[in-house]
Design an enzyme around this catalytic site. Structure first.
Site, PDB file in Angstrom:
ATOM      1  N   HIS A   1      -1.526  -8.346 -43.413  1.00 20.11           N
ATOM      2  CA  HIS A   1      -1.599  -8.789 -42.016  1.00 20.11           C
ATOM      3  C   HIS A   1      -1.559 -10.303 -41.888  1.00 20.11           C
ATOM      4  CE1 HIS A   1      -2.037  -5.587 -39.138  1.00 20.11           C
ATOM      5  NE2 HIS A   1      -2.898  -4.941 -39.884  1.00 20.11           N
TER       6      HIS A   1
ATOM      7  N   HIS B   1     -40.580 -12.194  -1.008  1.00 18.51           N
ATOM      8  CA  HIS B   1     -40.282 -10.855  -1.526  1.00 18.51           C
ATOM      9  C   HIS B   1     -41.304  -9.855  -0.980  1.00 18.51           C
ATOM     10  CE1 HIS B   1     -37.577 -12.879  -4.273  1.00 18.51           C
ATOM     11  NE2 HIS B   1     -37.262 -11.743  -4.889  1.00 18.51           N
TER      12      HIS B   1
ATOM     13  N   GLU C   1     -14.879  -4.445 -40.082  1.00 16.24           N
ATOM     14  CA  GLU C   1     -14.054  -3.904 -38.998  1.00 16.24           C
ATOM     15  C   GLU C   1     -13.607  -2.470 -39.344  1.00 16.24           C
ATOM     16  OE1 GLU C   1     -10.349  -5.938 -38.772  1.00 16.24           O
ATOM     17  OE2 GLU C   1      -9.847  -5.162 -36.787  1.00 16.24           O
ATOM     18  N   HIS C   2     -13.009  -2.318 -40.542  1.00  9.24           N
ATOM     19  CA  HIS C   2     -12.599  -0.999 -41.021  1.00  9.24           C
ATOM     20  C   HIS C   2     -13.409  -0.656 -42.270  1.00  9.24           C
ATOM     21  CE1 HIS C   2      -8.921  -2.873 -39.264  1.00  9.24           C
ATOM     22  NE2 HIS C   2      -8.773  -1.697 -38.702  1.00  9.24           N
TER      23      HIS C   2
ATOM     24  N   ASP D   1      -4.620   2.928 -37.635  1.00  4.98           N
ATOM     25  CA  ASP D   1      -3.929   1.818 -36.974  1.00  4.98           C
ATOM     26  C   ASP D   1      -2.895   2.329 -35.983  1.00  4.98           C
ATOM     27  OD1 ASP D   1      -5.302  -0.046 -38.427  1.00  4.98           O
ATOM     28  OD2 ASP D   1      -3.746  -0.317 -39.954  1.00  4.98           O
TER      29      ASP D   1
ATOM     30  N   GLN E   1      -4.224  -4.032 -45.535  1.00  2.00           N
ATOM     31  CA  GLN E   1      -4.973  -5.014 -44.757  1.00  2.00           C
ATOM     32  C   GLN E   1      -4.513  -6.425 -45.096  1.00  2.00           C
ATOM     33  OE1 GLN E   1      -6.637  -5.949 -41.898  1.00  2.00           O
ATOM     34  NE2 GLN E   1      -7.340  -3.895 -42.376  1.00  2.00           N
TER      35      GLN E   1
END
Lengths: 424, 424
Positions: free
Chosen positions: B256, B414, B321-322, B355, B253
């Site tokens: 990245h 209406h 996220e993960h 991934d 991770q």
């Protein structure tokens, strides 16, 4: 007078033009949000005084206020909203989904869990009318999704109270807490939280241009349902349909807001003329005459198409919030409709039926966003998580593939996170 | 060195703090969007020169360029992405939904149609690495949903070409057209359209802070998948898990982006120390050492919890996220996970498996938005329309209820749209 166009004759872009949101809103809203973020409850109380004319000693509706209000609600109305709530529940229950699991013979397990959001804020507009129907349409799908805490926020009246019909609907819809705050300030409170208002994971519900802009500005920090624009109806009708019905349906939309738009697309030049005349006949009797008149004159249109197929194509290009198909066999056209929030089929299906009662949601995509957005649904109140399980043998079988892919992306540590498990 | 905290001892807010997006982005992006809106292709060509160093004679990848590129792709890599694509398809096929219909004995028909979006734009980042996996993860669910036209846009290299592996993935994923444009300018082009780039109904795909801000700014005009922040992993591990595996997964991770964050939560002070040491051991061997080092030092954390239950609670509060759950019986904890994009179960399930390869989507909610958002899915590429049909008798049966409801909301037109059908 409404304008009548022949589709083949006119500048198409004029037909597809929608009213733009008022200028200046962006900056004003940014200021309000920053103020609420910084000053919390004090800012909400100040804005309630400024915009709603209400002196508030507390922001939250108390159990006592709720009880008192419920006692003052017309029992007939309570019965009606109970029936409506039952219909809304029956429809939205069909939207509840389960997760899934996918197993493979090598022991691999993949799946998707579906989980409710924890806390949701429902914005209920006040202003020119009060909308208990909105409370039901927003709270019921949230409740069915399993949301733990539903927070309703709505502008107070000048006397510092909330309309009892709104409170009755909130109770019936399953709201957990109710706050007296409206406009961009209420959206800011739900996004950031204040001393009294807890921060929500998602903010839903319609509102004016300030509310819409505030939702846009807090989007990302919290989820929002959609950025709502003025309400719209597009009626497709042929000459078998009564001009009286069509005009009445168009006016039901027009009375919402001067920016609302009511459009008729018909294959009959005769019906076009008749509906134009009917609008003039019915307009003067309406209590909200000024609003409906401005909406019809400024944003109303009658378009004469060559045939009903072309009428549906025009509707697809406009992607209306509400679409009525007032013809003898309306189901014949259902498959052709590509872009529309809610579709009303046949001559006995006025939009008002859906606004209050039938069951499908009345929170719908406006401004042509039915191209890519959906009616509010149970889906709006859940989120998904995926999961993956591999056995050592299953991972060993694909380790070279993953390492190859990772290295092609230049991500060596990704490759190593797999190979490290098999190095020894 | 990564920092190690004992959960019971520390300031909780420090744990939950995430890196903020860089300043100034908002204004820069607004300027780029306005420029592309006004100047179309000319602006895109200008920005390709300025930001990518590429002199472009045409923005679209030609069939010839595509063929040439495919010939240059490593055949082994083609085989790998075909296997990955098959897994991604198998998983996402489970997400395809049907509409429903609800009929009542009085002839009432209610239902929900599900329709694909017409045109979708997929943003594929270039920059420090090229991501063919992103192409597959975005195009495949769009294709399965039935999207008519998938437009891929990605920044060109300095020589004016697009990475051949990206082109191979785009072809395999079912992309219809590919454009050479990156950053906020590509998002603007997809939102407004230019002479070459057609406007999309929805823009999906990850990107840097400029891309994220551009998606936020065009949101409402078009749909967007999510506002992505830096990538994140949270690993829950106990002392039965190898420190080597955990460190490798955290580094996958960290490599990245300097803003990426890798967090370990463990019930074992011993594992915490070991993983700290392993990170230092593995780091120097990484080609993207500088990035991974900065990410680990600035955003990495090891938190020692009292037990695994508390570890899951910390994870739920962070909404990563993960999420990896590296313990012997990982399924024991699956139900406790409330907020996480993608969950990796067991010791042989590194994030890199997901991934690239396993099947679930890798476009996931970041920055804690797993509280309310979901992995990219087939749902992102469809929209819903509801429909309602009533017979004259069915409407007659509820006309008073609807009129009552409408009048309580002060909307007389209406009420009349229903009663007008029964006046005579």
């Amino acid at each position: 007078m409404i304008r009548i166009f022949k589709y083949s004759d006119i500048d198409k872009s004029a037909i597809f033009m929608r009213s733009e949101p008022p200028a200046n809103v962006e900056e004003t809203v940014a200021g309000i949000i920053a103020d609420v973020h910084e000053n919390g409850d004090a800012a909400l109380v100040r804005y309630a005084k400024k915009f709603d004319g209400a002196e508030l000693s507390a922001l939250e509706v108390t159990p006592r206020e709720l009880d008192d209000a419920l006692k003052s609600v017309d029992p007939c109305f309570l019965e009606v909203i109970e029936k409506a709530a039952a219909n809304i529940k029956a429809f939205h229950r069909c939207q509840i989904r389960s997760g899934f699991v996918l197993t493979k013979e090598n022991g691999v397990v993949l799946g998707q869990k579906i989980l409710p959001l924890h806390r949701v804020g429902v914005y209920v507009p006040g202003g020119t009318a009060s909308y208990p129907s909105t409370v039901l349409m927003n709270c019921i799908p949230a409740k069915l999704a399993g949301v733990s805490e539903i927070i309703v926020t709505t502008p107070p009246s000048r006397d510092g109270r909330v309309n009892p019909n709104i409170l009755a609907a909130a109770k019936l819809g399953g709201a957990d807490r109710i706050f007296k705050s409206g406009g961009a300030q209420a959206v800011a409170a739900l996004a950031y939280g204040t001393e009294s208002v807890p921060p929500a994971d998602k903010i839903v519900g319609p509102g004016n241009a300030f509310v819409a802009e505030a939702k846009k500005q807090v989007y990302g920090r919290v989820a929002v349902d959609m950025i709502a624009g003025p309400s719209e109806i597009l009626v497709i009708a042929d000459d078998t349909c009564s001009a009286e019905y069509v005009a009445a349906d168009m006016l039901s939309q027009a009375e919402h807001d001067v920016l609302a738009s009511a459009v008729l697309v018909t294959d009959s030049a005769e019906l076009a003329e008749k509906v134009g005349a009917e609008l003039e006949k019915q307009l003067p009797a309406l209590p909200r005459y000024d609003i409906a008149r401005a909406s019809i004159d400024n944003n109303g249109k009658i378009i004469v198409a060559e045939n009903l197929k072309q009428a549906v194509e025009i509707s697809n290009a406009l992607a209306p919030e509400h679409l009525e198909i007032c013809v003898d066999n309306p189901f014949d056209y259902l498959d052709m409709v590509r872009n529309a929030g809610s579709i009303f089929l046949g001559k006995y299906c006025p939009e008002a039926l859906g606004d209050y009662f039938a069951g499908p949601n009345h929170t719908l995509p406006t401004l042509g966003t039915a191209r890519f957005s959906s009616p509010l649904s149970v889906d709006d109140f859940v989120k998904k998580s995926s999961f993956t399980y591999y056995t050592p043998e299953a991972l060993a079988g694909v380790k070279n593939d993953i390492a190859c892919f990772a290295r092609k992306e230049g991500l060596e540590a990704h490759a190593r996170s797999v190979t490290v498990r098999f190095d020894k």
